[in-house]
Scaffold this motif. Sequence first.
Motif, PDB file in Angstrom:
ATOM      1  N   GLY A   2       0.805  -1.212   0.000  1.00 26.71           N
ATOM      2  CA  GLY A   2       0.000   0.000   0.000  1.00 26.71           C
ATOM      3  C   GLY A   2       0.834   1.255   0.000  1.00 26.71           C
ATOM      4  O   GLY A   2       0.313   2.360  -0.187  1.00 26.71           O
ATOM      5  N   SER A   3       2.153   1.119   0.193  1.00 29.83           N
ATOM      6  CA  SER A   3       3.036   2.289   0.190  1.00 29.83           C
ATOM      7  C   SER A   3       3.292   2.717  -1.250  1.00 29.83           C
ATOM      8  O   SER A   3       4.017   2.042  -1.997  1.00 29.83           O
ATOM      9  CB  SER A   3       4.366   1.954   0.878  1.00 29.83           C
ATOM     10  N   VAL A   4       2.710   3.821  -1.664  1.00 27.84           N
ATOM     11  CA  VAL A   4       2.833   4.232  -3.060  1.00 27.84           C
ATOM     12  C   VAL A   4       4.258   4.639  -3.405  1.00 27.84           C
ATOM     13  O   VAL A   4       4.679   4.524  -4.560  1.00 27.84           O
ATOM     14  CB  VAL A   4       1.857   5.384  -3.390  1.00 27.84           C
ATOM     15  N   LEU A   5       5.023   5.093  -2.418  1.00 30.76           N
ATOM     16  CA  LEU A   5       6.418   5.432  -2.700  1.00 30.76           C
ATOM     17  C   LEU A   5       7.218   4.166  -3.014  1.00 30.76           C
ATOM     18  O   LEU A   5       8.055   4.154  -3.924  1.00 30.76           O
ATOM     19  CB  LEU A   5       7.031   6.172  -1.510  1.00 30.76           C
ATOM     20  N   GLU A   6       6.940   3.109  -2.282  1.00 28.42           N
ATOM     21  CA  GLU A   6       7.590   1.828  -2.564  1.00 28.42           C
ATOM     22  C   GLU A   6       7.164   1.307  -3.932  1.00 28.42           C
ATOM     23  O   GLU A   6       7.990   0.779  -4.696  1.00 28.42           O
ATOM     24  CB  GLU A   6       7.223   0.829  -1.462  1.00 28.42           C
ATOM     25  N   VAL A  37       8.286  14.844 -10.170  1.00 30.25           N
ATOM     26  CA  VAL A  37       8.722  16.133  -9.620  1.00 30.25           C
ATOM     27  C   VAL A  37       7.554  17.115  -9.567  1.00 30.25           C
ATOM     28  O   VAL A  37       7.347  17.822  -8.568  1.00 30.25           O
ATOM     29  CB  VAL A  37       9.859  16.725 -10.474  1.00 30.25           C
ATOM     30  N   ALA A  38       6.791  17.190 -10.657  1.00 31.11           N
ATOM     31  CA  ALA A  38       5.643  18.102 -10.705  1.00 31.11           C
ATOM     32  C   ALA A  38       4.641  17.770  -9.606  1.00 31.11           C
ATOM     33  O   ALA A  38       4.065  18.667  -8.975  1.00 31.11           O
ATOM     34  CB  ALA A  38       4.972  18.019 -12.078  1.00 31.11           C
ATOM     35  N   GLY A  39       4.437  16.470  -9.360  1.00 36.84           N
ATOM     36  CA  GLY A  39       3.497  16.061  -8.328  1.00 36.84           C
ATOM     37  C   GLY A  39       3.892  16.546  -6.951  1.00 36.84           C
ATOM     38  O   GLY A  39       3.078  17.135  -6.218  1.00 36.84           O
ATOM     39  N   ILE A  40       5.143  16.348  -6.578  1.00 38.92           N
ATOM     40  CA  ILE A  40       5.568  16.743  -5.232  1.00 38.92           C
ATOM     41  C   ILE A  40       5.673  18.257  -5.109  1.00 38.92           C
ATOM     42  O   ILE A  40       5.410  18.833  -4.062  1.00 38.92           O
ATOM     43  CB  ILE A  40       6.900  16.059  -4.851  1.00 38.92           C
ATOM     44  N   SER A  41       6.024  18.937  -6.198  1.00 33.82           N
ATOM     45  CA  SER A  41       6.093  20.395  -6.180  1.00 33.82           C
ATOM     46  C   SER A  41       4.712  21.009  -5.975  1.00 33.82           C
ATOM     47  O   SER A  41       4.540  21.964  -5.218  1.00 33.82           O
ATOM     48  CB  SER A  41       6.711  20.914  -7.482  1.00 33.82           C
ATOM     49  N   ALA A  42       3.703  20.446  -6.643  1.00 35.42           N
ATOM     50  CA  ALA A  42       2.338  20.967  -6.534  1.00 35.42           C
ATOM     51  C   ALA A  42       1.770  20.761  -5.136  1.00 35.42           C
ATOM     52  O   ALA A  42       1.086  21.631  -4.590  1.00 35.42           O
ATOM     53  CB  ALA A  42       1.439  20.292  -7.569  1.00 35.42           C
ATOM     54  N   ILE A  65      -2.752   2.498 -16.160  1.00 35.92           N
ATOM     55  CA  ILE A  65      -3.698   3.484 -15.649  1.00 35.92           C
ATOM     56  C   ILE A  65      -4.696   2.821 -14.702  1.00 35.92           C
ATOM     57  O   ILE A  65      -5.154   3.427 -13.728  1.00 35.92           O
ATOM     58  CB  ILE A  65      -4.424   4.176 -16.816  1.00 35.92           C
ATOM     59  N   LYS A  66      -5.027   1.555 -14.969  1.00 36.24           N
ATOM     60  CA  LYS A  66      -5.922   0.826 -14.069  1.00 36.24           C
ATOM     61  C   LYS A  66      -5.314   0.711 -12.678  1.00 36.24           C
ATOM     62  O   LYS A  66      -5.989   0.954 -11.664  1.00 36.24           O
ATOM     63  CB  LYS A  66      -6.203  -0.569 -14.637  1.00 36.24           C
ATOM     64  N   ASP A  67      -4.040   0.328 -12.607  1.00 33.02           N
ATOM     65  CA  ASP A  67      -3.367   0.224 -11.311  1.00 33.02           C
ATOM     66  C   ASP A  67      -3.343   1.570 -10.598  1.00 33.02           C
ATOM     67  O   ASP A  67      -3.557   1.649  -9.385  1.00 33.02           O
ATOM     68  CB  ASP A  67      -1.937  -0.279 -11.497  1.00 33.02           C
ATOM     69  N   LEU A  68      -3.064   2.616 -11.360  1.00 38.34           N
ATOM     70  CA  LEU A  68      -3.027   3.959 -10.775  1.00 38.34           C
ATOM     71  C   LEU A  68      -4.390   4.319 -10.188  1.00 38.34           C
ATOM     72  O   LEU A  68      -4.485   4.812  -9.055  1.00 38.34           O
ATOM     73  CB  LEU A  68      -2.631   4.983 -11.832  1.00 38.34           C
ATOM     74  N   ALA A  69      -5.462   4.054 -10.943  1.00 38.90           N
ATOM     75  CA  ALA A  69      -6.813   4.380 -10.469  1.00 38.90           C
ATOM     76  C   ALA A  69      -7.151   3.604  -9.207  1.00 38.90           C
ATOM     77  O   ALA A  69      -7.724   4.162  -8.244  1.00 38.90           O
ATOM     78  CB  ALA A  69      -7.831   4.081 -11.563  1.00 38.90           C
ATOM     79  N   LEU A  70      -6.781   2.329  -9.150  1.00 38.46           N
ATOM     80  CA  LEU A  70      -7.060   1.508  -7.966  1.00 38.46           C
ATOM     81  C   LEU A  70      -6.330   2.051  -6.739  1.00 38.46           C
ATOM     82  O   LEU A  70      -6.898   2.130  -5.636  1.00 38.46           O
ATOM     83  CB  LEU A  70      -6.646   0.056  -8.227  1.00 38.46           C
ATOM     84  N   ILE A  71      -5.059   2.433  -6.919  1.00 44.68           N
ATOM     85  CA  ILE A  71      -4.275   2.952  -5.799  1.00 44.68           C
ATOM     86  C   ILE A  71      -4.826   4.305  -5.337  1.00 44.68           C
ATOM     87  O   ILE A  71      -4.892   4.586  -4.125  1.00 44.68           O
ATOM     88  CB  ILE A  71      -2.790   3.083  -6.198  1.00 44.68           C
ATOM     89  N   LEU A  72      -5.237   5.151  -6.271  1.00 45.29           N
ATOM     90  CA  LEU A  72      -5.786   6.463  -5.906  1.00 45.29           C
ATOM     91  C   LEU A  72      -7.071   6.314  -5.091  1.00 45.29           C
ATOM     92  O   LEU A  72      -7.261   7.003  -4.075  1.00 45.29           O
ATOM     93  CB  LEU A  72      -6.056   7.286  -7.165  1.00 45.29           C
ATOM     94  N   ILE A  73      -7.951   5.423  -5.521  1.00 51.63           N
ATOM     95  CA  ILE A  73      -9.210   5.215  -4.788  1.00 51.63           C
ATOM     96  C   ILE A  73      -8.929   4.571  -3.431  1.00 51.63           C
ATOM     97  O   ILE A  73      -9.530   4.943  -2.414  1.00 51.63           O
ATOM     98  CB  ILE A  73     -10.174   4.339  -5.610  1.00 51.63           C
ATOM     99  N   ALA A  89       1.546  13.290  -0.449  1.00 45.68           N
ATOM    100  CA  ALA A  89       2.702  13.637  -1.277  1.00 45.68           C
ATOM    101  C   ALA A  89       3.209  12.440  -2.075  1.00 45.68           C
ATOM    102  O   ALA A  89       3.508  12.546  -3.266  1.00 45.68           O
ATOM    103  CB  ALA A  89       3.818  14.208  -0.405  1.00 45.68           C
ATOM    104  N   GLY A  90       3.324  11.280  -1.429  1.00 46.75           N
ATOM    105  CA  GLY A  90       3.771  10.089  -2.144  1.00 46.75           C
ATOM    106  C   GLY A  90       2.821   9.708  -3.266  1.00 46.75           C
ATOM    107  O   GLY A  90       3.231   9.245  -4.332  1.00 46.75           O
ATOM    108  N   ILE A  91       1.515   9.910  -3.028  1.00 50.60           N
ATOM    109  CA  ILE A  91       0.518   9.630  -4.051  1.00 50.60           C
ATOM    110  C   ILE A  91       0.702  10.579  -5.233  1.00 50.60           C
ATOM    111  O   ILE A  91       0.591  10.184  -6.398  1.00 50.60           O
ATOM    112  CB  ILE A  91      -0.901   9.784  -3.475  1.00 50.60           C
TER     113      ILE A  91
END
Length: 402
Positions: A79-83, A154-159, A98-106, A121-123
């Motif tokens: 469940g650790s998105v950074l890992e 980088v853009a994600g963590i900056s935002a 994209i499916k994996d990304l959507a599952l992790i986001l939800i 932030a990790g997400i």
Amino acid sequence: MRELRLSIVWSRRVLTEVCLASLIGLLIGVITTAYGLVFNYLSTAVETYLKNFTLVIALSTLLLLTSYVLVRSSSFRSGSVLEDFLLTYHFRGGYVSIKDLALILIASLATVSAGGSVGVAGIAVFTGYALAKYLVDRLGIIYDRKYYSIVGAVAGISAVFKAPLTGMAFSLEMPFKRGIEVSYLLPSLASALTAYVVSKLFFGGRELLEFIKPKTYALTYSLILHSIMIGFLAVLTVFMAYTLKYSLRFIKVKFLAKYPYTIPLVASSTIIFTFTTVPEVLGSGYSLIPKLLEIEEYGALISISLIKLILTLLILEFGGAGGIFVPLLISGAALGAAYGRLLNLPYVDLLMMAGIAGVFSAGNKVLLTSVLLAAESGGLIAVIPAGISAAIAYSLSVYTSI
């Protein structure tokens, strides 16, 4: 003439990279900031239903079970998105669906809604990485795809952090642990600045650590000595967390693997117990950051530092999903504040920045990122104590990271 032609070709490539990085920063900045607002809203909503014990039991159990099912439905097992991000970058050829990304986001939204101690932030890093990879694939770019994926991270963590220099430094350090990749510097800076501007102008909001603005103090031997001590304490904290993380993983595999749906029940039971003891550490912890300076009892600060970190690791190992960046920051800030309150020192705010830099540096193996985060958040006055603590923690923690 040959040198001139080579310079023109190189300049065109650099300009193309910067333009594409800026486009990535624009898109990722909008998406991750919007997601962050939803994430923080759900985390704040936790405080409303925390007043009802029955509701805590029902929602935490149901939502963590949902998160567990979603994570198991993806190609990831952590469940650790950074890992997940690091495993994807180094061992999966950089590919993430994209499916994996959507599952992790939800799953992450379900976890924080359950009161899980996870950060956004990790997400944001993982989302930026995955969407940037998807974008360059669709544009037909056949070289350096992983390169642009890091630019998206980088853009994600900056935002989310609203700290562009921190985001840029992250791209140079985080994926490589004790290495550094300077070729990412210019496009990463373009992406980080664009994401920051988009996040700040269109969505507003404060910088993550804006509440900790150290006053101006003279640099003294005492401050240097205490910063060194906090660096050592940060190392001990990270070693403790590292040992706990893999002990929990061993318990899960050895004793609970045969009964998989008992795993999220362990996490929900922990949330219920925490609700009755230290409820302020539940959720992402954004609302807790400005309160740390107001707490004068060092015992309470020590409890927050340790329990926040322990709860985060347990949630991520037992069915939850999310990031660990913000919990690390809170744990480090509480550690520095507890040290200052215990010794009745006047510069508790600076020691908080030293604690943040020390724990963040040791926990993620990002020395430069930790110092720049302190500089952007606390100003130049915070650089010396943060730099001393981060350097000691980074050096002594060897290859240990969480």
